[in-house]
Design a protein around this motif. Structure first.
Motif, short mmCIF file in Angstrom:
data_model
loop_
_atom_site.label_atom_id
_atom_site.label_comp_id
_atom_site.label_asym_id
_atom_site.label_seq_id
_atom_site.Cartn_x
_atom_site.Cartn_y
_atom_site.Cartn_z
N UNK A 20 10.71 9.82 -7.30
CA UNK A 20 11.76 8.83 -6.99
C UNK A 20 12.67 8.62 -8.20
N UNK A 21 13.95 8.52 -7.94
CA UNK A 21 14.91 8.22 -9.00
C UNK A 21 15.43 6.80 -8.89
N UNK A 22 15.12 6.14 -7.79
CA UNK A 22 15.51 4.75 -7.56
C UNK A 22 14.25 3.89 -7.51
N UNK A 23 14.42 2.60 -7.69
CA UNK A 23 13.30 1.66 -7.63
C UNK A 23 12.77 1.56 -6.20
N UNK A 24 11.47 1.30 -6.09
CA UNK A 24 10.81 1.11 -4.81
C UNK A 24 10.34 -0.34 -4.76
N UNK A 25 10.58 -1.03 -3.65
CA UNK A 25 10.22 -2.44 -3.51
C UNK A 25 9.11 -2.57 -2.47
N UNK A 26 8.14 -3.43 -2.79
CA UNK A 26 7.04 -3.73 -1.87
C UNK A 26 6.83 -5.23 -1.84
N UNK A 46 -1.30 -5.75 -13.87
CA UNK A 46 -1.19 -5.22 -15.24
C UNK A 46 -1.86 -3.85 -15.33
N UNK A 47 -3.02 -3.70 -14.73
CA UNK A 47 -3.73 -2.42 -14.78
C UNK A 47 -2.96 -1.31 -14.06
N UNK A 48 -2.37 -1.64 -12.91
CA UNK A 48 -1.55 -0.66 -12.19
C UNK A 48 -0.37 -0.26 -13.07
N UNK A 49 0.29 -1.24 -13.67
CA UNK A 49 1.42 -0.99 -14.57
C UNK A 49 1.00 -0.07 -15.72
N UNK A 50 -0.13 -0.37 -16.34
CA UNK A 50 -0.65 0.42 -17.46
C UNK A 50 -0.87 1.88 -17.05
N UNK A 51 -1.48 2.08 -15.89
CA UNK A 51 -1.76 3.43 -15.41
C UNK A 51 -0.47 4.21 -15.12
N UNK A 52 0.56 3.53 -14.66
CA UNK A 52 1.81 4.20 -14.29
C UNK A 52 2.74 4.45 -15.47
N UNK A 53 2.65 3.64 -16.52
CA UNK A 53 3.55 3.79 -17.66
C UNK A 53 3.47 5.17 -18.30
N UNK A 54 2.30 5.76 -18.35
CA UNK A 54 2.16 7.10 -18.94
C UNK A 54 2.84 8.17 -18.11
N UNK A 55 3.20 7.82 -16.88
CA UNK A 55 3.89 8.75 -15.98
C UNK A 55 5.37 8.40 -15.81
N UNK A 56 5.86 7.47 -16.63
CA UNK A 56 7.28 7.13 -16.60
C UNK A 56 7.68 6.12 -15.54
N UNK A 57 6.75 5.27 -15.12
CA UNK A 57 7.05 4.23 -14.13
C UNK A 57 6.54 2.88 -14.61
N UNK A 59 5.45 -0.93 -13.11
CA UNK A 59 5.08 -1.64 -11.90
C UNK A 59 5.08 -3.12 -12.25
N UNK A 60 6.08 -3.84 -11.76
CA UNK A 60 6.27 -5.24 -12.14
C UNK A 60 6.45 -6.10 -10.90
N UNK A 61 6.39 -7.41 -11.12
CA UNK A 61 6.54 -8.36 -10.01
C UNK A 61 7.45 -9.51 -10.43
N UNK A 62 7.90 -10.25 -9.45
CA UNK A 62 8.67 -11.46 -9.76
C UNK A 62 7.69 -12.57 -10.13
N UNK A 63 8.19 -13.72 -10.52
CA UNK A 63 7.32 -14.79 -11.02
C UNK A 63 6.40 -15.36 -9.94
N UNK A 64 6.79 -15.29 -8.70
CA UNK A 64 5.92 -15.81 -7.64
C UNK A 64 4.96 -14.75 -7.11
#
Length: 102
Positions: A20-26, A46-57, A59-64
């Motif tokens: 993907x070259x664009x953001x994906x929303x869930x 946080x763990x999902x984000x950590x795992x994906x960062x090494x692959x160039x992605x 994974x974040x969320x809004x405050x709620x």
């Protein structure tokens, strides 16, 4: 559905959206359904984000924690290069560090 760990979910995201070259929303419901979880704690995200960062992605969320974003970061540019490209060099030298008040 069986509950999957952060590493498994990150792998699933990488396999399906790795090009993907664009953001994906869930939504929260989407992530709950895909992972088999009833609640999403910050540690899991946080763990999902950590795992994906090494692959160039990222994974974040809004405050709620109702909306989640899978963002490709491979084309990210340095903030100085961005400012130098937009403004004249004389204006750029007038940028000072942010000073905390308190």
């Amino acid at each position: 559905m069986t509950m999957v760990c952060a590493k498994e979910f990150a792998e699933w995201l990488k396999l399906r959206f790795g090009s993907a070259t664009e953001s994906v929303v869930m939504t929260r419901d989407d992530v709950n359904h895909l992972t088999g979880r009833q609640r999403l704690d910050p540690g899991f995200i946080h763990d999902v984000h950590y795992e994906l960062m090494v692959h160039g992605f990222a994974f974040v969320t809004n405050t709620s924690r109702e909306t989640f974003y899978l963002i490709p970061i491979g084309k990210a540019i340095n903030w100085r290069e961005h400012l130098e490209g937009q403004f004249e060099k004389e204006l750029y030298c007038n940028i000072f560090p942010i000073i905390k008040s308190g």
